[in-house]
Design a protein around this motif. Sequence first.
Motif, PDB file in Angstrom:
ATOM      1  N   GLU A 179      -2.292 -55.595   2.768  1.00  0.00           N
ATOM      2  CA  GLU A 179      -2.414 -56.733   3.668  1.00  0.00           C
ATOM      3  C   GLU A 179      -3.840 -57.293   3.624  1.00  0.00           C
ATOM      4  O   GLU A 179      -4.790 -56.591   3.270  1.00  0.00           O
ATOM      5  CB  GLU A 179      -2.065 -56.300   5.097  1.00  0.00           C
ATOM      6  CG  GLU A 179      -0.608 -55.936   5.288  1.00  0.00           C
ATOM      7  CD  GLU A 179      -0.268 -55.669   6.743  1.00  0.00           C
ATOM      8  OE1 GLU A 179       0.930 -55.510   7.039  1.00  0.00           O
ATOM      9  OE2 GLU A 179      -1.187 -55.642   7.580  1.00  0.00           O
ATOM     10  N   ARG A 180      -3.934 -58.546   4.018  1.00  0.00           N
ATOM     11  CA  ARG A 180      -5.243 -59.170   4.095  1.00  0.00           C
ATOM     12  C   ARG A 180      -6.034 -58.500   5.227  1.00  0.00           C
ATOM     13  O   ARG A 180      -5.518 -58.326   6.338  1.00  0.00           O
ATOM     14  CB  ARG A 180      -5.100 -60.671   4.354  1.00  0.00           C
ATOM     15  CG  ARG A 180      -6.366 -61.453   4.173  1.00  0.00           C
ATOM     16  CD  ARG A 180      -6.093 -62.942   4.113  1.00  0.00           C
ATOM     17  NE  ARG A 180      -5.248 -63.294   2.961  1.00  0.00           N
ATOM     18  CZ  ARG A 180      -4.994 -64.548   2.588  1.00  0.00           C
ATOM     19  NH1 ARG A 180      -5.520 -65.562   3.281  1.00  0.00           N
ATOM     20  NH2 ARG A 180      -4.224 -64.777   1.547  1.00  0.00           N
ATOM     21  N   GLU A 181      -7.292 -58.137   4.945  1.00  0.00           N
ATOM     22  CA  GLU A 181      -8.072 -57.431   5.942  1.00  0.00           C
ATOM     23  C   GLU A 181      -9.398 -58.138   6.209  1.00  0.00           C
ATOM     24  O   GLU A 181      -9.982 -58.794   5.337  1.00  0.00           O
ATOM     25  CB  GLU A 181      -8.347 -55.979   5.512  1.00  0.00           C
ATOM     26  CG  GLU A 181      -9.209 -55.829   4.292  1.00  0.00           C
ATOM     27  CD  GLU A 181      -9.574 -54.377   4.013  1.00  0.00           C
ATOM     28  OE1 GLU A 181      -9.160 -53.483   4.775  1.00  0.00           O
ATOM     29  OE2 GLU A 181     -10.308 -54.141   3.039  1.00  0.00           O
ATOM     30  N   PHE A 182      -9.863 -57.973   7.430  1.00  0.00           N
ATOM     31  CA  PHE A 182     -11.115 -58.557   7.879  1.00  0.00           C
ATOM     32  C   PHE A 182     -12.292 -57.883   7.192  1.00  0.00           C
ATOM     33  O   PHE A 182     -12.315 -56.659   7.013  1.00  0.00           O
ATOM     34  CB  PHE A 182     -11.222 -58.389   9.396  1.00  0.00           C
ATOM     35  CG  PHE A 182     -12.563 -58.712   9.966  1.00  0.00           C
ATOM     36  CD1 PHE A 182     -13.425 -57.706  10.364  1.00  0.00           C
ATOM     37  CD2 PHE A 182     -12.967 -60.026  10.112  1.00  0.00           C
ATOM     38  CE1 PHE A 182     -14.660 -57.992  10.902  1.00  0.00           C
ATOM     39  CE2 PHE A 182     -14.204 -60.336  10.653  1.00  0.00           C
ATOM     40  CZ  PHE A 182     -15.053 -59.306  11.053  1.00  0.00           C
ATOM     41  N   VAL A 183     -13.289 -58.682   6.830  1.00  0.00           N
ATOM     42  CA  VAL A 183     -14.513 -58.155   6.235  1.00  0.00           C
ATOM     43  C   VAL A 183     -15.710 -58.436   7.155  1.00  0.00           C
ATOM     44  O   VAL A 183     -16.427 -57.532   7.546  1.00  0.00           O
ATOM     45  CB  VAL A 183     -14.770 -58.775   4.848  1.00  0.00           C
ATOM     46  CG1 VAL A 183     -16.115 -58.311   4.294  1.00  0.00           C
ATOM     47  CG2 VAL A 183     -13.637 -58.415   3.891  1.00  0.00           C
TER      48      VAL A 183
END
Length: 124
Positions: free
Chosen positions: A44-48
Amino acid sequence: QVQLVESGGGLVQAGGSLRLSCAASGRTFSAYAMGWFRQAPGKEREFVASIRLGFGSTSYANSVKGRFTISRDSAKNAVYLQMNGLKPEDTAVYYCAARSSVQFSTTPNQYNYWGQGTQVTVSS
């Protein structure tokens, strides 16, 4: 509408550095906070990281804290992500995003505008 264009991705060896750029255009006054997210294959797309444009305050994912730095250049309508000490697990497509709120958010669906992404590959 706000248009976002990322650049600066590439192939780097573990321990190396890259600097990603995100150029914003259009109704940029409607973007109050900007963030970087990443998505690896099958994940999944994850926060950086994120930054509040009017304040300069920042927030980071624990996995990148101390290695990555987010910054902005208001005159150029640009946001940057300096990535040092890169690891193979940092390999992903990195996306720039903007939201019409001054609050931080680590949730992708809280962001209104997205760039097309730039590939970062870290070899071991």
